[in-house]
Design a protein around this motif. Structure first.
Motif, PDB file in Angstrom:
ATOM      1  N   ILE A   5     156.301  71.640 -82.872  1.00  0.00           N
ATOM      2  CA  ILE A   5     155.029  72.305 -83.793  1.00  0.00           C
ATOM      3  C   ILE A   5     154.320  73.485 -82.884  1.00  0.00           C
ATOM      4  O   ILE A   5     153.869  74.630 -83.530  1.00  0.00           O
ATOM      5  CB  ILE A   5     154.004  71.187 -83.844  1.00  0.00           C
ATOM      6  CG1 ILE A   5     154.594  70.130 -85.054  1.00  0.00           C
ATOM      7  CG2 ILE A   5     152.661  71.697 -84.619  1.00  0.00           C
ATOM      8  CD1 ILE A   5     153.657  68.786 -85.056  1.00  0.00           C
ATOM      9  N   LEU A   6     154.461  73.303 -81.736  1.00  0.00           N
ATOM     10  CA  LEU A   6     153.794  74.434 -80.891  1.00  0.00           C
ATOM     11  C   LEU A   6     154.742  75.804 -80.955  1.00  0.00           C
ATOM     12  O   LEU A   6     153.980  76.750 -81.295  1.00  0.00           O
ATOM     13  CB  LEU A   6     153.941  73.918 -79.219  1.00  0.00           C
ATOM     14  CG  LEU A   6     153.330  74.930 -78.279  1.00  0.00           C
ATOM     15  CD1 LEU A   6     151.837  74.688 -78.553  1.00  0.00           C
ATOM     16  CD2 LEU A   6     153.627  74.616 -76.949  1.00  0.00           C
ATOM     17  N   THR A   7     155.967  75.751 -81.107  1.00  0.00           N
ATOM     18  CA  THR A   7     156.636  77.100 -81.278  1.00  0.00           C
ATOM     19  C   THR A   7     156.327  77.275 -82.819  1.00  0.00           C
ATOM     20  O   THR A   7     156.189  78.872 -82.749  1.00  0.00           O
ATOM     21  CB  THR A   7     158.266  76.807 -81.103  1.00  0.00           C
ATOM     22  OG1 THR A   7     158.569  75.478 -81.292  1.00  0.00           O
ATOM     23  CG2 THR A   7     158.813  77.282 -79.876  1.00  0.00           C
ATOM     24  N   GLU A   8     156.510  76.452 -83.554  1.00  0.00           N
ATOM     25  CA  GLU A   8     156.234  77.038 -85.096  1.00  0.00           C
ATOM     26  C   GLU A   8     154.956  77.681 -84.916  1.00  0.00           C
ATOM     27  O   GLU A   8     154.747  78.808 -85.575  1.00  0.00           O
ATOM     28  CB  GLU A   8     156.301  75.717 -85.847  1.00  0.00           C
ATOM     29  CG  GLU A   8     155.939  75.886 -87.355  1.00  0.00           C
ATOM     30  CD  GLU A   8     156.778  77.056 -87.952  1.00  0.00           C
ATOM     31  OE1 GLU A   8     157.794  76.863 -87.605  1.00  0.00           O
ATOM     32  OE2 GLU A   8     156.230  77.804 -89.015  1.00  0.00           O
ATOM     33  N   VAL A   9     153.933  77.154 -84.426  1.00  0.00           N
ATOM     34  CA  VAL A   9     152.730  77.643 -84.584  1.00  0.00           C
ATOM     35  C   VAL A   9     152.655  78.976 -83.749  1.00  0.00           C
ATOM     36  O   VAL A   9     152.122  80.087 -84.255  1.00  0.00           O
ATOM     37  CB  VAL A   9     151.341  76.763 -83.907  1.00  0.00           C
ATOM     38  CG1 VAL A   9     150.038  77.578 -83.577  1.00  0.00           C
ATOM     39  CG2 VAL A   9     151.260  75.641 -84.693  1.00  0.00           C
ATOM     40  N   LEU A  10     153.234  79.166 -82.677  1.00  0.00           N
ATOM     41  CA  LEU A  10     153.158  80.431 -81.986  1.00  0.00           C
ATOM     42  C   LEU A  10     153.910  81.508 -82.580  1.00  0.00           C
ATOM     43  O   LEU A  10     153.574  82.548 -82.675  1.00  0.00           O
ATOM     44  CB  LEU A  10     153.679  80.180 -80.411  1.00  0.00           C
ATOM     45  CG  LEU A  10     152.795  79.372 -79.601  1.00  0.00           C
ATOM     46  CD1 LEU A  10     153.348  79.362 -78.132  1.00  0.00           C
ATOM     47  CD2 LEU A  10     151.466  80.409 -79.431  1.00  0.00           C
ATOM     48  N   VAL A  11     155.138  81.131 -83.039  1.00  0.00           N
ATOM     49  CA  VAL A  11     155.822  82.099 -83.677  1.00  0.00           C
ATOM     50  C   VAL A  11     155.193  82.506 -85.121  1.00  0.00           C
ATOM     51  O   VAL A  11     154.916  83.651 -85.258  1.00  0.00           O
ATOM     52  CB  VAL A  11     157.080  81.469 -84.060  1.00  0.00           C
ATOM     53  CG1 VAL A  11     158.183  82.454 -84.779  1.00  0.00           C
ATOM     54  CG2 VAL A  11     158.325  81.295 -82.987  1.00  0.00           C
ATOM     55  N   TRP A  71     167.314  76.235 -80.083  1.00  0.00           N
ATOM     56  CA  TRP A  71     167.405  76.250 -78.627  1.00  0.00           C
ATOM     57  C   TRP A  71     166.547  75.097 -78.029  1.00  0.00           C
ATOM     58  O   TRP A  71     165.274  75.046 -77.977  1.00  0.00           O
ATOM     59  CB  TRP A  71     166.853  77.622 -78.190  1.00  0.00           C
ATOM     60  CG  TRP A  71     166.995  77.863 -76.795  1.00  0.00           C
ATOM     61  CD1 TRP A  71     167.973  77.816 -75.768  1.00  0.00           C
ATOM     62  CD2 TRP A  71     165.752  78.154 -75.898  1.00  0.00           C
ATOM     63  NE1 TRP A  71     167.857  78.108 -74.610  1.00  0.00           N
ATOM     64  CE2 TRP A  71     166.558  78.275 -74.540  1.00  0.00           C
ATOM     65  CE3 TRP A  71     164.728  78.566 -75.862  1.00  0.00           C
ATOM     66  CZ2 TRP A  71     166.059  78.392 -73.440  1.00  0.00           C
ATOM     67  CZ3 TRP A  71     163.973  78.551 -74.672  1.00  0.00           C
ATOM     68  CH2 TRP A  71     164.365  78.669 -73.563  1.00  0.00           C
ATOM     69  N   GLY A  72     167.406  74.014 -77.713  1.00  0.00           N
ATOM     70  CA  GLY A  72     166.490  72.766 -77.466  1.00  0.00           C
ATOM     71  C   GLY A  72     165.797  72.568 -78.416  1.00  0.00           C
ATOM     72  O   GLY A  72     166.229  72.508 -79.721  1.00  0.00           O
ATOM     73  N   PRO A  73     164.617  71.908 -78.382  1.00  0.00           N
ATOM     74  CA  PRO A  73     163.735  71.792 -79.540  1.00  0.00           C
ATOM     75  C   PRO A  73     163.201  72.677 -80.265  1.00  0.00           C
ATOM     76  O   PRO A  73     162.497  72.384 -81.171  1.00  0.00           O
ATOM     77  CB  PRO A  73     162.519  70.982 -78.616  1.00  0.00           C
ATOM     78  CG  PRO A  73     162.470  71.578 -77.296  1.00  0.00           C
ATOM     79  CD  PRO A  73     163.746  72.041 -77.035  1.00  0.00           C
ATOM     80  N   VAL A  74     163.351  74.121 -80.006  1.00  0.00           N
ATOM     81  CA  VAL A  74     162.817  75.022 -80.456  1.00  0.00           C
ATOM     82  C   VAL A  74     163.888  75.500 -81.772  1.00  0.00           C
ATOM     83  O   VAL A  74     164.746  76.046 -81.422  1.00  0.00           O
ATOM     84  CB  VAL A  74     162.690  76.379 -79.419  1.00  0.00           C
ATOM     85  CG1 VAL A  74     162.040  77.674 -80.174  1.00  0.00           C
ATOM     86  CG2 VAL A  74     161.717  75.843 -78.333  1.00  0.00           C
TER      87      VAL A  74
END
Lengths: 302, 236, 236, 326
Positions: free
Chosen positions: A11-17, A143-146
């Motif tokens: 979720i963090l990556t999703e939000v940041l991207v 890439w891993g969880p991302v």
């Protein structure tokens, strides 16, 4: 509301991207708006329509002609560069000679007229249907969880590249230096042989090119339609105020900040309330710190 | 007791000291001139008396009150009128309406205000253009308009900033006549000017400012003969 | 040859000309100083020469060529540089960028630009030391050095200076005149407007005194020096 | 004392005072009698739109044209009036007649608050601040569907019968005459205001704040008066609009930037600083819009072009042509 969700890497990556992509769009728009304001004192309310025209140019090149997307983006930028210079030389330059002391406010009203005309001409020429593409590039990066789509990476890449080029242009090229000089002391710039009128025209062209480029770049997220420029112009206007009127780096910083804040707040509230937050934030800044978040100098309240 | 008494007035902008301990007194009923080379701080002094700028130190006593740092409109209502170096008329209003703006905060009736305005306009030879927009009249007429507009507030002390600048000789005569007759009617004037012939003609006393301090005071002839004054004009 | 001003009438509005037929010549390689009280039209004259104002009558010739129809941004190309009154550095740009902008009209020619920079740095070692500082954080005196250095980047033949020492702390004034006299030694044609009578006289070759937009006195320095007290007395 | 220019102007018999009175009476006659005589709801609605937008534009002009203050969130202010009145009826059974007043008061309050926070700002900054205030209002309305029904639309009860006049929705002539009364009263009030001492103060502030202060006027106070009065009147018009329209939704066309731009264009085309110019401009623009209805978006292109044209070439708007037309 489960706050722990926000620390979840997916979720963090999703939000940041998500936030950075939005922020990139706001930044491209806001950089142009801020540049134009800083040098000419024109708050271009029709900036969103330049975004819209960029999106149509992109659609035309990539879908109608079927050419590759980088060509589309380049065409959008160049076409809007020329269109912006024409607008400046025909309308804004004329107003500059007529308006006198009311210039700043009158230029703002003039750009409103430009907005109405362009938006409805687009409606006539292209109709109301949304013209976009599902994606310019397929595939996702895992890439891993991302997990990030290549498309979004491309948008971020191109936006950063353009941002860097703009910075380098303003910083190092002689025209860029002349533009900065004109914004800091137009009279002195003139005594050094710099043609201020030309600087104004080119500056407006650059601002328009950035808007057109943003419109083209984001076509998969914001398909071209006559009113597509509305949200970008409001948000970038907010960024320009948050960053301090005429402060280009400040506007870009504010844009990225706003993008991420919006993406985060999407977890807490509906899109509608985000808009209230943005507007409220701007009102607050204008009340307590009209010079913007990132400016150390006192604002000239003209 | 002086009408206006300024003591130890100081003002800096950034690092630059513009006024450095100004002392000045203006007696009730006099016409005093202020002269001095460019950059002496004359206009800054007016802007401070008027309330546009704050002071860094010192006092400005007017009618026995310290008016330093009062707001602009409060100073005006307390009896100090002023004109600006470049006349600030209300361009897109008629000449007559320019005159009536001060009446907004006065208790006189509208008819009374109009009567007074027309009287002053006549005296300033502006009666003929009273229905014109202020932007349509000449630069000299604008200066006269600004001056008589100030008189509508019925001030005790009038600050005139370069009243003779950019105005033709005929209007200068009108202006000088007006100042004289108003002075006889009890008004006090403090005027900045570099046009010494007119200053000599009008002023009882002249104060000389140079580099933010007052270096001399006296009758126009005394001042003109003062070597310190000539030295100030010659520069270092 | 140099710079010739013939019978110039000019002003901000047609009805009130500030210059009423001024004549002067700035001889090649000489320092010509224009004196006069406030409002005599000194700065207006420079602005008219540099194309900010279009003269209603008269001619401006530079090395025999009519230049009064050119715009300000074309003047450097004609070999005329102009130091504006007050601050004119670009404060948020580095010293070197300021200098490069001084050479903007030769921007295509990297080699010439570098030569010019080297030349200027040799002249002003302090600017070389501070080349990467923002111009806005330099001291007032250093900023003025930078402005003067910037004027010479393109190697103009003629330099117009408007009040080069105004607004500077007294201690810095000497330095400025030292720089100007160096320019004189390098045979630039200099036309300078100045309030600081004594200082400017010390480097002048020829002096004009204006009054009310007209020529009042003129003569070589030695001759004018004798009359100086009388000239200044007219201003006060 | 003879005022030669004024007399010379009056020498033309078509510009003499009695003829002017006749001309005004004739125009008022047209306003009163055309809709019932033609008796076509379509024409009546056009008249309602024109008068309503014209009055709204004149109120806008009180701010921009007289005091130099731009309220670029104007449509949001109209929304406050409309929603206060409508929600009062919807939730608290307040009479829509009282709603005209509560709408005005609520908007005056918002106007006063906005005025206070924008005091330190000028020109463009006032425009930006008011724009975001207006947008905040609109977003807040659309985001509280449980109270305002948001974009679903809030239905507004028609005005109840008053003094024997029927204000049911079908009877739009009743709404038209109510509007003429209300609008006429507002226009007279505005005219009185700008001709009074307040008007002098407003114009002086528009021209030069510092000079105004130097004459003893507290500019802050008059700016707040201006903004608050204009907001009150805008709120009243908003409340009328709600009753007439019957359904409210906080869309950008209705209460957002597009509505503000529409009104602003009318004001500018009419000529800044000329209240009655707004009414003429509204008839011209609404008339053009209807005439070119078949052209679809072209009419808005004409709208925008007209604004550009006025800004560049006819900076006093219709008022600039007054000497030929009046």
């Amino acid at each position: 509301m489960d706050f722990s969700l926000l620390l979840d890497p997916y979720i963090l990556t999703e939000v940041l991207v998500q936030g950075f992509v939005r922020g990139a769009m706001y930044a491209l728009m806001a950089a142009g708006l801020s540049l134009i304001f800083g040098i000419m004192g024109v708050k271009n309310f029709g900036h969103g329509e330049l975004f819209m025209l960029g999106a149509y140019a992109m659609f035309f090149v990539t879908v109608v002609l079927g050419w590759p997307w980088p060509v589309g983006i380049a065409v959008a930028a160049v076409a809007l560069f020329i269109f912006g210079m024409l607008l400046e030389r025909t309308l804004i330059d004329t107003l500059r000679r007529k308006a006198g002391r009311d210039w700043v406010l009158d230029a703002f009203i003039l750009t409103i007229g430009i907005l109405v005309v362009l938006q409805n001409l687009a409606l006539i020429l292209f109709g109301t249907s949304r013209r976009g593409v599902t994606s310019l590039i397929d595939g996702v990066l895992v890439w891993g969880p991302v997990i990030v789509s290549y498309e979004r990476l491309m948008i971020l890449g191109v936006a950063s590249l353009v941002g860097l080029s703009l910075w380098a242009f303003i910083r190092f090229s002689s025209l860029g230096k002349a533009i900065r000089a004109a914004s800091q002391n137009p009279e002195a710039a003139q005594t050094l042989g710099i043609d201020i009128r030309l600087i104004y025209t080119v500056t407006f062209g650059i601002g328009a090119a950035l808007a057109g480029l943003a419109g083209g770049l984001l076509i998969s997220i914001y398909p071209a339609h006559p009113t597509v420029g509305f949200e970008p112009v409001i948000k970038s206007l907010a960024c320009v105020i948050l960053g301090g009127l005429g402060n280009v780096p400040g506007a870009i910083l504010a844009a990225l900040l706003l993008g991420v804040i919006e993406a985060y707040s999407a977890f807490f509230m509906s899109a509608g309330w985000q808009n209230v937050i943005t507007a409220g934030l701007v009102v607050l800044i204008l009340i307590v710190r009209p010079s913007g978040l990132f400016s150390s100098s006192k604002v000239e309240r003209a | 007791m002086a009408l206006l008494e300024i003591q130890g007035l100081k003002k800096q902008f950034g690092g630059l000291v513009v006024l450095d301990g100004i002392e000045l007194e203006v007696q009730q009923g006099e016409i005093q001139g202020i002269i001095g080379p460019n950059g002496a701080g004359k206009s800054t002094l007016f802007n401070i008396i008027n309330g546009i700028y704050s002071t860094d130190a010192g006092s400005i006593r007017f009618k026995n009150r310290n008016i330093a740092n009062w707001s602009v409109h409060r100073v005006a209502r307390f009896g100090i009128g002023r004109t600006f170096q470049v006349a600030r008329v209300f361009n897109e209003m008629t000449v007559l309406n320019n005159m009536l703006v001060p009446s907004v905060v006065m208790t006189t009736s509208r008819a009374e205000a109009v009567r007074r305005a027309e009287e002053l306009l006549e005296l300033a030879t502006l009666g003929r253009v009273r229905n014109n927009l202020a932007i349509e009249i000449s630069g000299g007429q604008k200066k006269l308009l600004e001056f008589v507009r100030t008189m509508m507030t019925d001030p005790d002390l009038i600050l005139l900033d370069e009243p003779f600048n950019g105005i033709n000789p005929a209007l200068i005569e009108v202006l000088i006549g007006l100042v004289r007759s108003l002075n006889q009617a009890g008004k006090t004037f403090l005027l900045i000017s570099h046009e010494m012939p007119h200053v000599s003609q009008l002023c009882d006393r002249v104060s000389v400012l140079a580099a933010g301090t007052n270096i001399a005071r006296g009758t126009p002839d005394e001042v003109r003969a003062n070597p310190a004054v000539i030295a100030a004009y010659l520069g270092q | 040859m140099g710079l010739e001003v013939k019978n110039i009438v000019a002003g901000y509005t047609r009805e009130v000309p500030i210059l009423n037929g001024v004549n002067l010549t700035a001889q090649d390689g000489r320092v010509t100083v224009i004196l006069g009280p406030n409002g005599a039209g000194k700065s207006t004259l420079l602005k008219t020469i540099y194309g900010y104002l279009t003269p209603q009558e008269g001619e401006v010739l530079h090395d025999g060529k009519r230049i009064q129809d050119l715009k300000p941004n074309q003047m450097l190309g004609e070999g005329i540089a102009y130091l504006l009154q007050g601050h004119s550095v670009f404060p948020r740009m580095t010293v070197e960028e300021n200098l490069e902008l001084g050479g903007w009209i030769m921007r295509g020619d990297q080699k010439r630009m570098q030569t010019a920079l080297d030349f200027v740095y040799a002249r002003f070692p302090r600017l070389r030391e501070k080349r990467s500082f923002l111009a806005g954080i330099l001291s007032g005196g250093e900023q003025r050095m930078l402005e003067i250095a910037r004027l010479t980047m393109t190697g103009p033949r003629t330099i117009l200076l408007d009040e080069p020492s105004v607004g500077l702390m007294p201690s810095l004034v000497d330095e400025v005149y030292e720089e100007i006299s160096k320019l004189k030694d390098e045979r630039y044609t200099i036309l300078m407007v100045d309030q600081n009578v004594r200082k400017s006289m010390s480097i002048a070759d020829y002096v004009y005194a204006l009054a009310l937009g007209e020529n009042r006195y003129e003569g070589p320095r030695e001759e004018m020096e004798k009359k100086l007290d009388d000239i200044v007395r007219e201003w006060i | 004392m003879t005022a030669i220019p004024a007399r010379a102007r009056d020498a033309n018999p078509w510009r003499s005072t009695p003829v002017r009175v006749l001309k005004v009476l004739f125009l008022i006659g047209l306003l009163i009698f055309i809709p019932p005589l033609i008796d076509n709801p379509y024409i009546t609605r056009i008249f309602i739109s024109a008068v309503m937008l014209g009055v709204m534009a004149a109120i806008f002009d009180l701010m921009i044209g007289y005091a130099g203050l731009i309220n670029f969130g104007y449509a949001g202010f109209l929304a406050v009036g409309a929603y206060t009145s409508a929600l009062g009826t919807f939730h608290f059974q307040v009479s829509p007649w009282a709603g005209l007043l509560t709408g005005g008061l609520a908007t005056a309050l918002i106007g006063l608050a906005t005025g206070v926070i924008s005091l330190r700002l000028r020109g463009l900054y006032v425009a930006l601040l008011t724009f975001f205030v207006g947008e905040s209002i609109r977003f807040a309305l659309s985001n509280s569907p449980e109270f305002t029904r948001g974009m679903l639309g809030l239905s507004v009860r028609p005005l109840p019968e008053l003094l024997g006049f029927d204000f049911s929705r079908g009877n739009i002539l009743a709404y038209y005459y109510l509007l003429l009364l209300l609008g006429g009263a507002i226009m007279l009030l505005l005219t009185w205001l700008v001709r009074s001492r307040f008007g002098l103060a407003f114009e002086a502030i528009r021209e030069d704040q510092l000079a105004t202060q130097s004459l003893g006027l507290n500019t802050t106070k008059y700016k707040l008066y201006n903004f608050t009065i204009a907001s009150f009147l805008a709120g009243v018009m908003g409340a009328f609009y709600a009753s007439y329209l019957g359904i409210l939704s906080p869309s950008p066309e209705e209460f957002g930037v597009y509505r503000t731009v529409e009104i602003l264009t009318i004001t500018y085309v009419g000529g800044r600083g000329t209240l009655w110019g707004s009414i003429f401009a509204a008839f011209l623009l609404i008339g053009l819009q209807e005439y070119f209805r078949g052209l679809g978006p072209w009419r808005l292109v004409i709208y925008g072009s007209l604004l550009i044209f006025v800004m560049l070439f006819a900076r006093r708007g219709l008022a600039g042509f007054k000497k030929y037309l009046w």
